[in-house]
Design a protein around this motif. Structure first.
Motif, mmCIF file in Angstrom:
data_model
loop_
_atom_site.group_PDB
_atom_site.id
_atom_site.type_symbol
_atom_site.label_atom_id
_atom_site.label_comp_id
_atom_site.label_asym_id
_atom_site.label_seq_id
_atom_site.Cartn_x
_atom_site.Cartn_y
_atom_site.Cartn_z
ATOM 1 N N LYS A 190 0.673 -0.980 -0.109
ATOM 2 C CA LYS A 190 0.527 -0.169 -0.062
ATOM 3 C C LYS A 190 1.153 0.836 -0.041
ATOM 4 N N ASN A 191 1.988 1.120 0.445
ATOM 5 C CA ASN A 191 2.700 2.258 0.813
ATOM 6 C C ASN A 191 3.753 2.966 -0.587
ATOM 7 N N TYR A 192 4.130 1.632 -1.171
ATOM 8 C CA TYR A 192 5.115 1.483 -2.279
ATOM 9 C C TYR A 192 6.501 2.486 -2.410
ATOM 10 N N LEU A 193 6.911 2.190 -1.467
ATOM 11 C CA LEU A 193 8.038 2.448 -1.024
ATOM 12 C C LEU A 193 9.336 2.964 -2.420
ATOM 13 N N LEU A 194 9.983 3.180 -2.690
ATOM 14 C CA LEU A 194 10.887 3.345 -3.006
ATOM 15 C C LEU A 194 12.499 3.239 -2.946
ATOM 16 N N ARG A 195 13.043 2.586 -2.736
ATOM 17 C CA ARG A 195 14.781 2.500 -3.032
ATOM 18 C C ARG A 195 15.753 3.657 -3.986
ATOM 19 N N ASN A 196 16.690 3.881 -3.946
ATOM 20 C CA ASN A 196 17.532 4.318 -4.621
ATOM 21 C C ASN A 196 17.246 5.270 -5.009
ATOM 22 N N LYS A 197 16.342 6.089 -4.272
ATOM 23 C CA LYS A 197 16.165 7.725 -3.643
ATOM 24 C C LYS A 197 17.057 8.294 -4.668
ATOM 25 N N LYS A 198 18.351 8.304 -4.619
ATOM 26 C CA LYS A 198 18.930 9.555 -4.792
ATOM 27 C C LYS A 198 18.670 9.436 -6.783
ATOM 28 N N ASP A 199 19.290 8.014 -6.791
ATOM 29 C CA ASP A 199 19.046 7.834 -8.177
ATOM 30 C C ASP A 199 17.921 8.557 -8.785
ATOM 31 N N LEU A 200 16.820 8.495 -8.298
ATOM 32 C CA LEU A 200 15.574 8.355 -8.583
ATOM 33 C C LEU A 200 15.283 10.258 -9.021
ATOM 34 N N ILE A 201 15.709 10.788 -8.045
ATOM 35 C CA ILE A 201 15.671 12.059 -7.993
ATOM 36 C C ILE A 201 16.934 13.049 -8.715
ATOM 37 N N LEU A 202 17.411 11.964 -8.958
ATOM 38 C CA LEU A 202 19.200 12.193 -10.107
ATOM 39 C C LEU A 202 18.864 12.135 -11.607
ATOM 40 N N GLU A 203 17.919 11.876 -11.966
ATOM 41 C CA GLU A 203 17.250 11.139 -13.428
ATOM 42 C C GLU A 203 16.071 12.015 -13.736
ATOM 43 N N GLU A 204 15.860 12.683 -12.173
ATOM 44 C CA GLU A 204 14.501 13.211 -12.736
ATOM 45 C C GLU A 204 15.494 15.324 -12.883
ATOM 46 N N LYS A 205 16.515 15.138 -11.550
ATOM 47 C CA LYS A 205 16.967 16.443 -12.269
ATOM 48 C C LYS A 205 18.177 16.694 -13.463
ATOM 49 N N ILE A 206 18.447 15.671 -14.297
ATOM 50 C CA ILE A 206 19.256 15.805 -15.605
ATOM 51 C C ILE A 206 17.699 15.990 -16.536
ATOM 52 N N LEU A 207 16.286 15.199 -16.194
ATOM 53 C CA LEU A 207 15.562 15.922 -17.321
ATOM 54 C C LEU A 207 15.256 17.008 -17.213
ATOM 55 N N ARG A 208 15.205 17.441 -16.073
ATOM 56 C CA ARG A 208 14.888 19.202 -16.009
ATOM 57 C C ARG A 208 16.251 20.205 -16.454
ATOM 58 N N LEU A 209 17.184 19.483 -16.205
ATOM 59 C CA LEU A 209 19.017 20.683 -16.556
ATOM 60 C C LEU A 209 18.164 20.498 -18.569
ATOM 61 N N GLY A 210 17.916 18.971 -19.078
ATOM 62 C CA GLY A 210 17.995 18.921 -20.748
ATOM 63 C C GLY A 210 16.711 20.098 -21.045
ATOM 64 N N GLN A 211 15.677 19.858 -20.758
ATOM 65 C CA GLN A 211 14.294 20.763 -21.038
ATOM 66 C C GLN A 211 15.272 22.361 -20.614
ATOM 67 N N LEU A 212 15.364 22.640 -19.870
ATOM 68 C CA LEU A 212 16.344 24.265 -19.346
ATOM 69 C C LEU A 212 16.798 24.428 -20.750
ATOM 70 N N LEU A 213 18.263 23.533 -20.683
ATOM 71 C CA LEU A 213 19.155 24.168 -21.798
ATOM 72 C C LEU A 213 18.461 24.195 -23.202
ATOM 73 N N TYR A 214 16.931 23.329 -23.286
ATOM 74 C CA TYR A 214 16.540 22.977 -24.468
ATOM 75 C C TYR A 214 15.679 24.343 -24.751
ATOM 76 N N ARG A 215 15.707 24.724 -23.848
ATOM 77 C CA ARG A 215 14.641 26.197 -23.911
ATOM 78 C C ARG A 215 15.719 27.796 -24.107
ATOM 79 N N GLU A 216 16.779 27.277 -23.424
ATOM 80 C CA GLU A 216 17.628 28.603 -23.864
ATOM 81 C C GLU A 216 17.948 28.357 -25.141
ATOM 82 N N ARG A 217 18.022 27.037 -25.351
ATOM 83 C CA ARG A 217 19.098 27.014 -27.200
ATOM 84 C C ARG A 217 17.844 27.329 -27.783
#
Length: 436
Positions: free
Chosen positions: A227-254
């Motif tokens: 019922k809780n769906y607790l995730l391991r590898n929390k740092k890696d998951l957050i890192l993946e999203e940060k990479i995705l977000r940075l790509g989006q921002l760089l694309y918009r800048e260009r």
């Protein structure tokens, strides 16, 4: 066969400095224990992150700490520091009680959303427990709790103190509680309250509110009773999203500008901060297998920067013309991160800029790698990241963004050597004797 208990409770206490029963002569030791308690409770490494927190973007780890206050809200970093000082002040006259409630994970997961239990503890269970312990008014109690996931069993840490005299003695006399030891009756009451709160969910609470198609798909990767769906590898998951977000921002800048980005002139604070965070994690000490590659990466970067600056120093500006054909062609169809980094730093007006060209920095390269990867996968979402993580056991496919960057860094030396050769072709000397 004896059944394991559903709830286990352990506690310790520290007597108030002015408590007549206190035998501590070193008050600073007691105060240090109070301050250290907050650092331990609020440790982000131990914080729970559920699939729902991640998927809905309700992580809020940037501005809150892993510490729930009396009002059920998470404390900010400033509030944690403030509470350290308050707790030391209260310790003068109030005992400090610290407790740990731990659970069988299957029991919790099959019966209640762990974050709902967290809220129930703050708003109902602990206030009722305080009354059982003989305290008159729960609003005069100073308490906090923290959910930790760093062991095999989910568990809550909590502590409480009296802000002012609040313990009921005989004849309704109120003072500070002298005894630090909790009675068995008080402990049993707390455990019973917790069990009741967990099990009533079977009757009164639907399994989960989210029923959309994507959530349902992701839930298939968990046990049917989870019922809780607790995730391991929390740092890696957050890192993946940060990479995705940075790509989006760089694309918009260009996309919004005709000219290429000069990374040294980027003013977007989120781009700068995300790049630093990504670099910090990728090159952290915990990634020991990556240390050698990082050292090679820095060496290669130093070599190419030295190479460029030697070219600038060894050639007189008045004798150099720049053939921009190579640059122009690469701008059109090659997004290789090394070439782009070079081109972004090498302005067209070399005759004016040669002496002030800045060195290529590690952050420039990381941003180029992330942008290149993003351009190939622009439709990637948070759901895709979760799906990759949940559906694969191989870390190379679980965290595609992270591994793409790491692999690119591993290949950086060959890329830079080729870039040196290509770059040297940009310089055509008018004086044949000075030809490079």
């Amino acid at each position: 066969m004896t059944k394991s208990p559903k709830v286990i409770f352990n506690s310790i206490f520290t007597l108030a400095i002015n408590n007549p029963d206190s035998k501590y002569k070193n008050n600073e030791k007691s105060k240090k224990r109070v301050r250290d308690m907050y650092d331990y409770y609020a440790n982000e490494e131990k914080r729970a992150m559920s699939m729902y927190d991640y998927y809905t973007g309700k992580i809020n780890k940037e501005n809150t700490m892993n510490l729930v206050l009396e009002n059920g809200k998470f404390a900010s970093e400033l509030e944690v520091e403030k509470r350290k000082k308050q707790a030391v002040k209260y310790l003068e006259n109030s005992n400090l009680w610290q407790g740990v409630l731990s659970f069988n994970n299957d029991y919790i997961n099959e019966n209640i959303d762990i974050h709902k239990l967290e809220q129930e503890l703050a708003s109902n269970i602990l206030p009722n427990f305080f009354k059982k312990c003989g305290f008159k008014d729960s609003k005069k109690m100073f308490y906090q709790l923290s959910l930790h996931t760093d062991t095999d069993n989910l568990h809550f840490h909590f502590s409480f103190m009296e802000k002012q005299p609040n313990y009921i003695y005989s004849k309704n006399k109120v003072g500070y509680r002298r005894s630090g030891q909790l009675t068995q009756s008080e402990i049993d009451f707390l455990k019973a309250q917790v069990v009741h709160t967990i099990e009533k969910e079977k009757i009164y609470t639907p399994l989960l509110i989210e029923t959309n198609k994507e959530i349902t798909e992701l839930k298939k990767f968990f046990s049917p009773n989870e019922k809780n769906y607790l995730l391991r590898n929390k740092k890696d998951l957050i890192l993946e999203e940060k990479i995705l977000r940075l790509g989006q921002l760089l694309y918009r800048e260009r996309k919004d500008k005709e000219e290429k980005i000069k990374y040294g002139s980027i003013k977007n604070k989120e781009i700068i901060e995300l790049t630093k965070e990504i670099k910090s994690y990728l090159f952290s000490k915990k990634n020991s297998n990556f240390k050698l590659e990082y050292a090679n990466f820095k060496d290669a970067l130093n070599e190419i920067n030295s190479y460029f600056h030697n070219i600038y120093e060894e050639n007189q500006i008045k004798n150099i013309d720049i053939d921009t054909t190579l640059i122009d062609s690469k701008n059109k169809y090659i997004d290789n991160y090394i070439y782009n980094a070079i081109v972004n730093h090498a302005n067209y007006n070399y005759k004016k800029e040669l002496k002030s060209v800045k060195s290529i920095k590690e952050n420039d390269i990381i941003q180029e790698i992330i942008l290149k990867h993003y351009l190939k996968n622009k439709k990637q979402t948070r759901k895709d990241i979760l799906y990759n993580y949940l559906s694969n056991t191989n870390t190379k496919t679980q965290f595609k963004n992270k591994n793409a960057i790491e692999q690119a860094i591993k290949n950086i030396n060959d890329e830079m050597e080729e870039a040196q050769r290509e770059f040297s072709r940009l310089f055509i000397s008018n004086d044949k004797s000075d030809t490079l």
